[in-house]
Design a protein around this motif. Sequence first.
Motif, PDB file in Angstrom:
ATOM      1  N   LEU A 290       7.380  11.970   0.093  1.00  0.00           N
ATOM      2  CA  LEU A 290       7.472  10.591   0.570  1.00  0.00           C
ATOM      3  C   LEU A 290       6.160  10.138   1.200  1.00  0.00           C
ATOM      4  O   LEU A 290       5.547  10.865   1.983  1.00  0.00           O
ATOM      5  CB  LEU A 290       8.593  10.457   1.606  1.00  0.00           C
ATOM      6  CG  LEU A 290      10.018  10.726   1.124  1.00  0.00           C
ATOM      7  CD1 LEU A 290      11.005  10.432   2.246  1.00  0.00           C
ATOM      8  CD2 LEU A 290      10.347   9.873  -0.092  1.00  0.00           C
ATOM      9  N   ALA A 291       5.736   8.929   0.871  1.00  0.00           N
ATOM     10  CA  ALA A 291       4.564   8.303   1.484  1.00  0.00           C
ATOM     11  C   ALA A 291       5.052   7.323   2.544  1.00  0.00           C
ATOM     12  O   ALA A 291       5.899   6.465   2.264  1.00  0.00           O
ATOM     13  CB  ALA A 291       3.733   7.580   0.429  1.00  0.00           C
ATOM     14  N   LEU A 292       4.527   7.435   3.764  1.00  0.00           N
ATOM     15  CA  LEU A 292       4.986   6.618   4.881  1.00  0.00           C
ATOM     16  C   LEU A 292       3.805   6.098   5.697  1.00  0.00           C
ATOM     17  O   LEU A 292       2.732   6.700   5.701  1.00  0.00           O
ATOM     18  CB  LEU A 292       5.915   7.433   5.795  1.00  0.00           C
ATOM     19  CG  LEU A 292       7.203   7.972   5.166  1.00  0.00           C
ATOM     20  CD1 LEU A 292       7.855   8.983   6.100  1.00  0.00           C
ATOM     21  CD2 LEU A 292       8.165   6.826   4.861  1.00  0.00           C
ATOM     22  N   ILE A 293       4.027   4.983   6.398  1.00  0.00           N
ATOM     23  CA  ILE A 293       3.041   4.452   7.332  1.00  0.00           C
ATOM     24  C   ILE A 293       3.282   5.097   8.692  1.00  0.00           C
ATOM     25  O   ILE A 293       4.410   5.108   9.193  1.00  0.00           O
ATOM     26  CB  ILE A 293       3.143   2.921   7.451  1.00  0.00           C
ATOM     27  CG1 ILE A 293       2.927   2.265   6.072  1.00  0.00           C
ATOM     28  CG2 ILE A 293       2.139   2.402   8.464  1.00  0.00           C
ATOM     29  CD1 ILE A 293       1.587   2.530   5.449  1.00  0.00           C
ATOM     30  N   ALA A 294       2.232   5.657   9.294  1.00  0.00           N
ATOM     31  CA  ALA A 294       2.365   6.361  10.577  1.00  0.00           C
ATOM     32  C   ALA A 294       2.490   5.359  11.724  1.00  0.00           C
ATOM     33  O   ALA A 294       1.900   4.276  11.679  1.00  0.00           O
ATOM     34  CB  ALA A 294       1.164   7.259  10.800  1.00  0.00           C
ATOM     35  N   PRO A 295       3.235   5.719  12.778  1.00  0.00           N
ATOM     36  CA  PRO A 295       3.301   4.856  13.965  1.00  0.00           C
ATOM     37  C   PRO A 295       1.921   4.718  14.600  1.00  0.00           C
ATOM     38  O   PRO A 295       1.104   5.644  14.530  1.00  0.00           O
ATOM     39  CB  PRO A 295       4.264   5.613  14.897  1.00  0.00           C
ATOM     40  CG  PRO A 295       5.039   6.526  14.013  1.00  0.00           C
ATOM     41  CD  PRO A 295       4.099   6.904  12.905  1.00  0.00           C
ATOM     42  N   PRO A 296       1.634   3.589  15.231  1.00  0.00           N
ATOM     43  CA  PRO A 296       0.327   3.403  15.869  1.00  0.00           C
ATOM     44  C   PRO A 296       0.176   4.286  17.103  1.00  0.00           C
ATOM     45  O   PRO A 296       1.163   4.769  17.665  1.00  0.00           O
ATOM     46  CB  PRO A 296       0.324   1.916  16.241  1.00  0.00           C
ATOM     47  CG  PRO A 296       1.772   1.555  16.375  1.00  0.00           C
ATOM     48  CD  PRO A 296       2.493   2.391  15.361  1.00  0.00           C
TER      49      PRO A 296
ATOM     50  N   PHE B 102       0.830  -1.199   0.000  1.00  0.00           N
ATOM     51  CA  PHE B 102       0.000   0.000   0.000  1.00  0.00           C
ATOM     52  C   PHE B 102       0.871   1.258   0.000  1.00  0.00           C
ATOM     53  O   PHE B 102       0.592   2.217  -0.731  1.00  0.00           O
ATOM     54  CB  PHE B 102      -0.918   0.004   1.223  1.00  0.00           C
ATOM     55  CG  PHE B 102      -1.748   1.244   1.339  1.00  0.00           C
ATOM     56  CD1 PHE B 102      -2.791   1.487   0.464  1.00  0.00           C
ATOM     57  CD2 PHE B 102      -1.484   2.184   2.325  1.00  0.00           C
ATOM     58  CE1 PHE B 102      -3.557   2.641   0.558  1.00  0.00           C
ATOM     59  CE2 PHE B 102      -2.242   3.337   2.436  1.00  0.00           C
ATOM     60  CZ  PHE B 102      -3.284   3.567   1.549  1.00  0.00           C
ATOM     61  N   LYS B 103       1.922   1.256   0.790  1.00  0.00           N
ATOM     62  CA  LYS B 103       2.828   2.400   0.815  1.00  0.00           C
ATOM     63  C   LYS B 103       3.447   2.623  -0.559  1.00  0.00           C
ATOM     64  O   LYS B 103       3.545   3.768  -1.033  1.00  0.00           O
ATOM     65  CB  LYS B 103       3.933   2.192   1.862  1.00  0.00           C
ATOM     66  CG  LYS B 103       4.840   3.409   2.041  1.00  0.00           C
ATOM     67  CD  LYS B 103       5.942   3.136   3.045  1.00  0.00           C
ATOM     68  CE  LYS B 103       7.021   2.264   2.450  1.00  0.00           C
ATOM     69  NZ  LYS B 103       8.226   2.160   3.315  1.00  0.00           N
ATOM     70  N   ASP B 104       3.854   1.543  -1.219  1.00  0.00           N
ATOM     71  CA  ASP B 104       4.434   1.668  -2.565  1.00  0.00           C
ATOM     72  C   ASP B 104       3.415   2.217  -3.553  1.00  0.00           C
ATOM     73  O   ASP B 104       3.751   3.032  -4.429  1.00  0.00           O
ATOM     74  CB  ASP B 104       4.936   0.295  -3.040  1.00  0.00           C
ATOM     75  CG  ASP B 104       6.141  -0.195  -2.248  1.00  0.00           C
ATOM     76  OD1 ASP B 104       6.784   0.638  -1.568  1.00  0.00           O
ATOM     77  OD2 ASP B 104       6.425  -1.395  -2.300  1.00  0.00           O
TER      78      ASP B 104
ATOM     79  N   TYR C 161       0.254   7.677   6.789  1.00  0.00           N
ATOM     80  CA  TYR C 161      -1.007   6.960   6.769  1.00  0.00           C
ATOM     81  C   TYR C 161      -1.083   6.026   7.976  1.00  0.00           C
ATOM     82  O   TYR C 161      -0.341   5.046   8.064  1.00  0.00           O
ATOM     83  CB  TYR C 161      -1.152   6.151   5.481  1.00  0.00           C
ATOM     84  CG  TYR C 161      -2.540   5.580   5.284  1.00  0.00           C
ATOM     85  CD1 TYR C 161      -3.477   6.260   4.508  1.00  0.00           C
ATOM     86  CD2 TYR C 161      -2.926   4.395   5.895  1.00  0.00           C
ATOM     87  CE1 TYR C 161      -4.759   5.759   4.338  1.00  0.00           C
ATOM     88  CE2 TYR C 161      -4.202   3.886   5.736  1.00  0.00           C
ATOM     89  CZ  TYR C 161      -5.111   4.572   4.960  1.00  0.00           C
ATOM     90  OH  TYR C 161      -6.378   4.070   4.797  1.00  0.00           O
ATOM     91  N   PRO C 162      -1.975   6.314   8.954  1.00  0.00           N
ATOM     92  CA  PRO C 162      -2.166   5.387  10.079  1.00  0.00           C
ATOM     93  C   PRO C 162      -3.097   4.250   9.663  1.00  0.00           C
ATOM     94  O   PRO C 162      -4.223   4.491   9.223  1.00  0.00           O
ATOM     95  CB  PRO C 162      -2.811   6.282  11.154  1.00  0.00           C
ATOM     96  CG  PRO C 162      -3.478   7.380  10.399  1.00  0.00           C
ATOM     97  CD  PRO C 162      -2.755   7.551   9.097  1.00  0.00           C
ATOM     98  N   THR C 163      -2.637   3.032   9.774  1.00  0.00           N
ATOM     99  CA  THR C 163      -3.413   1.904   9.254  1.00  0.00           C
ATOM    100  C   THR C 163      -4.459   1.392  10.238  1.00  0.00           C
ATOM    101  O   THR C 163      -5.411   0.734   9.827  1.00  0.00           O
ATOM    102  CB  THR C 163      -2.490   0.734   8.895  1.00  0.00           C
ATOM    103  OG1 THR C 163      -1.888   0.240  10.110  1.00  0.00           O
ATOM    104  CG2 THR C 163      -1.410   1.180   7.920  1.00  0.00           C
TER     105      THR C 163
END
Length: 557
Positions: A330-336, A300-302, A359-361
């Motif tokens: 840059l697209a990144l996954i956010a820490p929980p 998803f990040k890619d 992006y928080p998943t």
Amino acid sequence: MSKIFDIADEYVNKVAELSPLTATYLGISGRDDEMTDFSPESAEASAELDRSTLSDLEVAEIESEQDRIAREAMTEEMRLSLDIHDAGEKLRELSVIHSPIHSIRMIFDLMPRDTEEHWSNIAARLNLVSQGLESFRSSLDEGIHRGKVVSKRQAIETADQCLVWSGATEGQHSFFDGLLEVYDGSGIGSDSLRREIENGAQAANGAMVEMADYLKKTYAPHAEEKNAVGPDRYALAARTFNGIDLDLNETYLWGWEQLRWVNEEFIKTAERILPGGTVEEAENLLETDPKRSIVGEEAFKDWMQELQDRTIDELNGTHFDIAEPVKRSLALIAPPGGALAMYSTPPSEDFTRPGRTWYPTGGKTVFPIWGEVAIAYHEGVPGHHFQNGVAMYLSKDLSRHQRLLGRSSGHGEGWALYAERLMAELGYLQNPDYYLGMLRAQALRSVRVIIDIGMHLELAIPGGQDFHPSETWTPELGLEFIVQRSHFPEQMVTSEITRYLGMPAQAISYKVGERVWLEARESAKQKAGEGFDLKEWHNRALKLGPMGLAQMKRELT
């Protein structure tokens, strides 16, 4: 530089001195191993800086149009900041979406990690987390003493966030221990530095647990049972976030009108996706069809990164002029642990740290993409990343204050929501899946206007509506309404209600800002007639820099 620009430059330097976390956020080097003081004394020092700077601006000579705009934007923002300070709001700057606690946690996301010196700064700041939180507790204690407190709901839920970040919540890995793991993979290999980071992570974990304990056992018993802040506090917050005086009752009713428009568009678009089906059936198809989803965080990040890169390439030179440094996002996954809403951080002043979208998943591993395209345009290009990047790039045209500190939520969030609708106008949402995703974002922002104003002012639901007509808004009704009308998953919108209650008037800034952007564009079109050039108008609008909506309206119309 002119005198106005000199004053702005000096002001930014003093802000960085008073708040090392702000310095890091802005990309100003030299203070990454220091911690901000969040005490009442420090807040008063910041207020005195605003007062003295306002005095300097009043007597400074205006040498150009850039000077006039810069002084007006800076003056308005500092006066609003002083209004917030004088009202004692800094003594209760606590919510699940924003507080010094969140700033202390999130700053580690922005600190560079490439060299031994970088990691030494991280280690030093980790060991200062306790100091920063202790200084904030002194402000909260003063707030208790003066009767300036937030709701118990905000205190308890922020405490739970602290426990997540510390790793004390079952099933959650400590955010700070995660920094040590990143260091172990960096290849730097200094055993003594590793011990410093490890000790700092343990200290930060303990400090967050201590903060959670304070919020639940000491602060919460003094906190407000009531969630609504009332008309006076709400009006001040609305001016602060939007930079304009609003008729709140008119804005509330306008929110209902906007939601009605969205609902009509929903029905037409759902028919294109699933002929003969209902809106709910079309949404279910989009959520469950494997061909319309991406599996896995990394994948998803890619996908997000590729979408942003492609959008930049396609928009550059056609609908916008994008400077070279701004092309990197840059697209990144956010820490929980934080709220379940995508967010962005701007590039540093010298662009060595690029703009980023987070992006928080929420633990998701399957990502239906129908709603993510419009969000990517909102947070990336042509939304926040582009707007912030343009401001950073225009060092010769905008003062340092405008570029680094001039952040009006109505201006910025309004532009980003406008950017979603603009991409539909430009043909980027011709796929009905993605257009429905944009409509879902519009539905949420319209719902926000209705329930944010409705809950805090405790207004009645209009009698002609089909949702609890004539009843007074409560958080319970707000949750029921947002689940029914926003078209977002209940898990996500549950956290939204607490967000609105904790940051009154911020949530309305999206639609309020978009409204002013659209009105300004329409006014310019009417004036220019057939000679109206949309690309030229966008370039001119963004080159004005960030400002309150009232000033923006004056400048553009």
